[in-house]
Write a protein that holds these residues in place. Structure first.
Motif, short mmCIF file in Angstrom:
data_model
loop_
_atom_site.label_atom_id
_atom_site.label_comp_id
_atom_site.label_asym_id
_atom_site.label_seq_id
_atom_site.Cartn_x
_atom_site.Cartn_y
_atom_site.Cartn_z
N TYR A 314 0.85 -1.18 0.00
CA TYR A 314 0.00 0.00 0.00
C TYR A 314 0.89 1.24 0.00
CZ TYR A 314 -4.10 -2.84 0.78
OH TYR A 314 -5.11 -3.76 0.63
N LEU A 315 0.44 2.26 -0.70
CA LEU A 315 1.21 3.49 -0.84
C LEU A 315 0.66 4.57 0.08
CD1 LEU A 315 1.36 3.43 -4.74
CD2 LEU A 315 3.15 2.70 -3.16
N ARG A 316 1.53 5.50 0.46
CA ARG A 316 1.12 6.60 1.33
C ARG A 316 0.67 7.82 0.54
NH1 ARG A 316 5.39 6.63 6.43
NH2 ARG A 316 4.89 4.53 7.20
N THR A 317 0.58 7.66 -0.76
CA THR A 317 0.14 8.77 -1.60
C THR A 317 -1.34 9.05 -1.39
OG1 THR A 317 -0.16 7.18 -3.38
CG2 THR A 317 1.87 8.44 -3.39
N LEU A 318 -1.81 10.11 -2.03
CA LEU A 318 -3.19 10.55 -1.82
C LEU A 318 -4.19 9.43 -2.08
CD1 LEU A 318 -3.16 14.04 -3.59
CD2 LEU A 318 -2.71 13.50 -1.19
N GLY A 319 -5.18 9.33 -1.19
CA GLY A 319 -6.28 8.40 -1.39
C GLY A 319 -7.50 9.11 -1.94
N LYS A 320 -8.60 8.39 -1.96
CA LYS A 320 -9.86 8.96 -2.44
C LYS A 320 -10.94 8.69 -1.39
CE LYS A 320 -8.81 8.12 -7.35
NZ LYS A 320 -9.30 7.50 -8.61
N TYR A 321 -12.04 9.43 -1.50
CA TYR A 321 -13.16 9.25 -0.59
C TYR A 321 -14.44 9.04 -1.41
CZ TYR A 321 -9.94 11.10 2.87
OH TYR A 321 -8.85 11.29 3.69
N TYR A 322 -15.29 8.15 -0.91
CA TYR A 322 -16.60 7.91 -1.51
C TYR A 322 -17.67 8.08 -0.44
CZ TYR A 322 -14.08 5.99 -5.51
OH TYR A 322 -13.25 5.85 -6.60
N VAL A 323 -18.83 8.60 -0.85
CA VAL A 323 -19.92 8.83 0.09
C VAL A 323 -20.74 7.55 0.23
CG1 VAL A 323 -21.55 9.69 -1.66
CG2 VAL A 323 -21.74 10.48 0.72
N VAL A 324 -21.27 7.31 1.43
CA VAL A 324 -21.98 6.05 1.70
C VAL A 324 -23.27 5.93 0.89
CG1 VAL A 324 -23.29 6.94 3.67
CG2 VAL A 324 -22.74 4.49 3.55
N ASP A 325 -23.87 7.08 0.53
CA ASP A 325 -25.16 7.03 -0.15
C ASP A 325 -25.28 8.22 -1.11
OD1 ASP A 325 -28.02 5.94 -0.31
OD2 ASP A 325 -28.39 8.03 0.23
N ILE A 326 -25.56 7.92 -2.36
CA ILE A 326 -25.65 8.97 -3.39
C ILE A 326 -26.83 9.91 -3.12
CG2 ILE A 326 -26.18 9.34 -5.84
CD1 ILE A 326 -23.26 8.70 -5.31
N GLY A 327 -27.89 9.40 -2.51
CA GLY A 327 -29.02 10.25 -2.18
C GLY A 327 -28.63 11.38 -1.23
#
Length: 436
Positions: A314-327
């Motif tokens: 695993y890399l320490r570079t930037l990750g991403k975020y996703y929201v639990v619910d599109i609504g």
């Protein structure tokens, strides 16, 4: 497409609880508020009664009820012990993190009673180091998410059917209780608009009512599960409700994009989003990261790290975020089509979690694969795009997968119809994949 919802089964999660019935671990159901945890406990109670467990063997306590919410852990223990008979007891505790030192009571039940324990909580703090210390790892976590697309169809009293198409053969359609037919794309668009919070099926697929429900969920998560809890915890203080909302809006607006705490702070300042007459200067990266951590703990967002396929680390570079619910995202930002690609990517990520995979972004030299999904027996490489019609897009999506040297399944999910093979790499319609 509207009907009042009775208690509807969530077999994916109920089957997991049933599998651990009468085993030593405390069953801990976690997930964002209002995703169906309380209903799952009720479903488990129904299962027990249908299989010979008597009413007086079951104790249910919801700590958001006025009957129980001001109890101490000692009072919870005394209350439950006073109701126990000689037979094995089944104990259900909903939102137990609202009781101070609740771990003491749960651990005492384990030691003193012949019982099977089920617990829910809306915050990952429930499974913190303190909890682990008390129960010495004797717990199993059931991670609950909002409705899948398949569940969304079921909860809204719709049914997937095969009907004859105009050109021979068969096609899939969605049918409501009156027999009215809807196309799969039409119902999927409703899912993209309203999301998968189970309560949506109570109020109906109508925007004003749905967004009112989502406003209530958002407010409860932010106020009760973040701001109030931080005060009770007495550790780091997440006290700035304005900053918290701005960070939530930023993360919602940048799902699937690489971000850092510093980049969030810079954007908020540069765009004048923190000018409220009180605050001076940019919040520190440490402060913003603390706020993000509380959002992850409340299951509002999920983070995903990069995995170097060649280096196998695993890399320490930037990750991403996703929201639990599109609504929830649509309620906060408004409904728009310009980032539909990131929206369906978000849907795929949450579905992979729902199916029990650990998920990472794949890095291969200077190329990126949207998702590497692994479980104890399987691995998938997944690319997500709205359409593969353009040759440049096909090259962009297929090239990273072609460079992976192993023989695990590789796929591209898109909104294009049908299934196509690109030299062993499957191109699959996203809706078909969600319904499998």
């Amino acid at each position: 497409m509207n009907s009042k919802r009775k208690l509807k089964s969530r077999d994916l999660y109920l089957n997991k609880l049933v599998a651990f019935k009468d085993t030593e671990p405390v069953k801990v159901v976690t997930g964002i508020r209002r995703c169906g945890k309380s209903s799952l406990l009720k479903l488990m109670v129904e299962h027990l009664k249908a299989n010979g467990i008597e009413e007086n063997q079951i104790i249910e306590m919801n700590f958001e009820s006025g009957d129980y919410k001001n109890m101490t852990s000692d009072e919870v223990y005394s209350f439950v012990k006073g109701k126990c008979g000689e037979k094995r007891m089944y104990l259900f505790f909903d939102e137990i993190q609202r009781i101070d030192k609740w771990e003491d009571a749960i651990n005492a039940f384990r030691v003193d009673l012949d019982c099977d324990i089920y617990v829910t909580g809306s915050n990952a703090y429930l499974l913190s180091s303190e909890y682990s210390t008390y129960l010495s790892g004797r717990c199993v976590e059931i991670k609950m998410l909002p409705l899948s697309f398949k569940e969304f169809i079921h909860f809204n009293d719709l049914e997937l059917k095969l009907v004859k198409s105009a050109f021979g053969g068969e096609k899939k359609v969605i049918v409501d209780e009156s027999g009215t037919q809807y196309s799969l794309n039409e119902v999927f668009d409703a899912y993209l608009r309203f999301g998968g919070m189970p309560g949506i099926s109570d109020v109906g697929l109508e925007q004003d009512r749905a967004f009112t429900l989502l406003d209530g969920i958002y407010s409860t998560v932010v106020i009760r599960d973040i701001l109030e809890r931080e005060k009770r915890r007495g550790q780091r203080q997440i006290t700035d409700a304005v900053l918290l909302r701005k960070i939530i809006l930023f993360l919602c607006d940048n799902i699937g994009s690489s971000v850092s705490a510093n980049s969030i702070g810079n954007t908020l300042v540069n765009e004048g989003l923190l000018e409220d007459g009180k605050r001076k200067g940019k919040p520190s990266g440490h402060t913003i990261q603390a706020y993000i951590e509380t959002l992850l703990e409340s299951y509002f967002f999920y983070d995903i790290k990069r995995f170097d396929i060649k280096g196998k680390e695993y890399l320490r570079t930037l990750g991403k975020y996703y929201v639990v619910d599109i609504g929830l995202r649509n309620y906060l930002l408004g409904i728009r089509d310009r980032d539909r690609g990131h929206v369906i990517e978000n849907i795929v990520y949450i579905e992979l979690l729902r199916r029990g995979y650990d998920v990472a972004i794949g890095k291969l030299d200077n190329l990126e694969i949207d998702f590497i999904a692994t479980n104890t027996t399987d691995k998938l490489y997944v690319q997500v795009t709205e359409s593969m019609a353009m040759e440049s897009v096909r090259a962009r999506e297929l090239t990273p997968l072609q460079k992976v040297g192993d023989n695990y399944e590789k796929m591209v999910l898109s909104m294009d119809d049908g299934e196509v093979s690109h030299e062993g790499i499957k191109q699959i319609n996203l809706i078909d994949w969600l319904l499998k």
